[in-house]
Design an enzyme around this catalytic site. Structure first.
Site, PDB file in Angstrom:
ATOM      1  N   SER A   1     -10.920  -1.079  -1.688  1.00 26.23           N
ATOM      2  CA  SER A   1      -9.732  -1.129  -0.822  1.00 26.23           C
ATOM      3  C   SER A   1     -10.119  -1.338   0.629  1.00 26.23           C
ATOM      4  O   SER A   1      -9.367  -1.946   1.401  1.00 26.23           O
ATOM      5  CB  SER A   1      -8.942   0.186  -0.929  1.00 26.23           C
ATOM      6  OG  SER A   1      -8.279   0.292  -2.156  1.00 26.23           O
TER       7      SER A   1
ATOM      8  N   HIS B   1      -3.851   6.140   2.785  1.00 28.41           N
ATOM      9  CA  HIS B   1      -4.607   4.966   2.343  1.00 28.41           C
ATOM     10  C   HIS B   1      -4.153   3.693   3.067  1.00 28.41           C
ATOM     11  O   HIS B   1      -4.976   2.916   3.579  1.00 28.41           O
ATOM     12  CB  HIS B   1      -4.436   4.810   0.835  1.00 28.41           C
ATOM     13  CG  HIS B   1      -5.285   3.759   0.201  1.00 28.41           C
ATOM     14  ND1 HIS B   1      -4.910   2.424   0.173  1.00 28.41           N
ATOM     15  CD2 HIS B   1      -6.483   3.816  -0.438  1.00 28.41           C
ATOM     16  CE1 HIS B   1      -5.833   1.713  -0.456  1.00 28.41           C
ATOM     17  NE2 HIS B   1      -6.800   2.532  -0.840  1.00 28.41           N
TER      18      HIS B   1
ATOM     19  N   ASP C   1       0.836  -1.199   0.000  1.00 26.70           N
ATOM     20  CA  ASP C   1       0.000   0.000   0.000  1.00 26.70           C
ATOM     21  C   ASP C   1       0.872   1.250   0.000  1.00 26.70           C
ATOM     22  O   ASP C   1       1.997   1.211  -0.497  1.00 26.70           O
ATOM     23  CB  ASP C   1      -0.937  -0.030   1.225  1.00 26.70           C
ATOM     24  CG  ASP C   1      -2.335   0.475   0.895  1.00 26.70           C
ATOM     25  OD1 ASP C   1      -2.477   1.664   0.570  1.00 26.70           O
ATOM     26  OD2 ASP C   1      -3.281  -0.326   0.968  1.00 26.70           O
TER      27      ASP C   1
END
Length: 278
Positions: free
Chosen positions: A222, A49, A17
């Site tokens: 996600s 994120h 990520d």
């Protein structure tokens, strides 16, 4: 790469990520960090994120009195930064991270690989190198969980490497219809039905980068993916002998049919309670 307070207890999960912020909800469970973008040593997340995804999977909810607790708060986190501050990355960085996992899986007890990232492709050849890389992880016995991507709702919109026929591909159960219908759906170039299953992914609250007690809201496949990775970690804590194929079949058995086409919902919506009873 830095090793951080490795305890050797619990199931290890690798997350590809944007990195990870040392949020209080992770305590001393960030076992390792490797940066394939800027090659820094200390854990960081200049996008947010990756921290959010890690919180859904492994946060213990300490900063929220347990309100925003992840699925598997006992697992160990290996954070592999393959995306920059804008969420962009190269296939080379991802492939390098795949190789790192295979070299270090025993050291950090890695059983699960969470890939809440993906890329679009125009031809089958465009995706081949990523698919080969991710399927090598699977063939080596790792449970690989990948996002279906947010390029839906058109057919053939599952991103790579989630379009691999072997890995567990996750869509968002609350982003399949209406104005928020962005969850990627199959079939793939190989005419494989995808995703494999779906889980909630809209407006999920989880750990935020930049403050050890901060939380934020994000949406997308996600956010659905670490729910499944966390469930797999719980199951492997319960029964370490399970294989990735067995985990995948158990996920299939625990999904609740939403009455939608297979290339939209997969096997159905994930049911954690049913899964843990198997």
């Amino acid at each position: 790469m830095e090793q951080l307070s490795y305890t050797g207890k619990g199931v290890g999960v690798a997350l590809l990520d944007t990195g990870i912020y040392p949020h209080i909800d992770f305590k001393n469970r960030i076992w390792a960090f490797a940066d394939f973008v800027s090659h820094k040593c200390r854990p960081y997340d200049d996008n947010g994120h990756g921290t959010h995804v890690a919180g859904i999977l492994a946060g213990d909810g300490a900063a929220s009195m347990g309100k925003y607790k992840g699925v598997a708060p006992g697992c160990g986190i290996t954070s592999l930064k393959v995306l920059d501050r804008n969420g962009n990355g190269s296939r080379e960085n991802v492939l390098q991270a795949f190789r790192w996992i295979l070299e270090n899986r025993s050291r950090y007890r890695i059983r699960i690989v969470n890939i809440s990232v993906g890329t679009t492709y125009r031809t089958e050849n465009d995706q081949d190198v990523l698919i080969r890389g991710v399927e090598k992880l699977w063939d080596e016995g790792l449970t690989v969980v990948a996002a279906a991507g947010n390029q839906g709702p058109g057919p053939g919109s599952v991103t790579a490497p989630g379009c691999s026929k072997k890995v567990i591909t996750v869509g968002s159960s609350d982003m399949l219809s209406g104005s928020s219908a962005v969850s990627g759906r199959g079939p793939t170039f190989e005419c494989v039905c995808k995703p494999d299953l779906v889980a909630p992914g809209s407006r999920v609250t989880s750990c935020a980068a930049g403050g050890s007690r901060f939380y934020g809201i994000k949406s997308g496949t996600s956010m659905s993916t670490p729910l499944i990775s966390g469930a797999a970690a719980l199951m492997l804590e319960k029964n370490p002998q399970l294989t990735n194929v067995e985990i995948k079949m158990m996920l299939k058995e625990s999904a609740d049919d939403m009455g939608l086409p297979r290339n939209q919902q997969g096997w159905g919506k994930f049911n954690l309670r049913k899964f843990m009873k198997l």
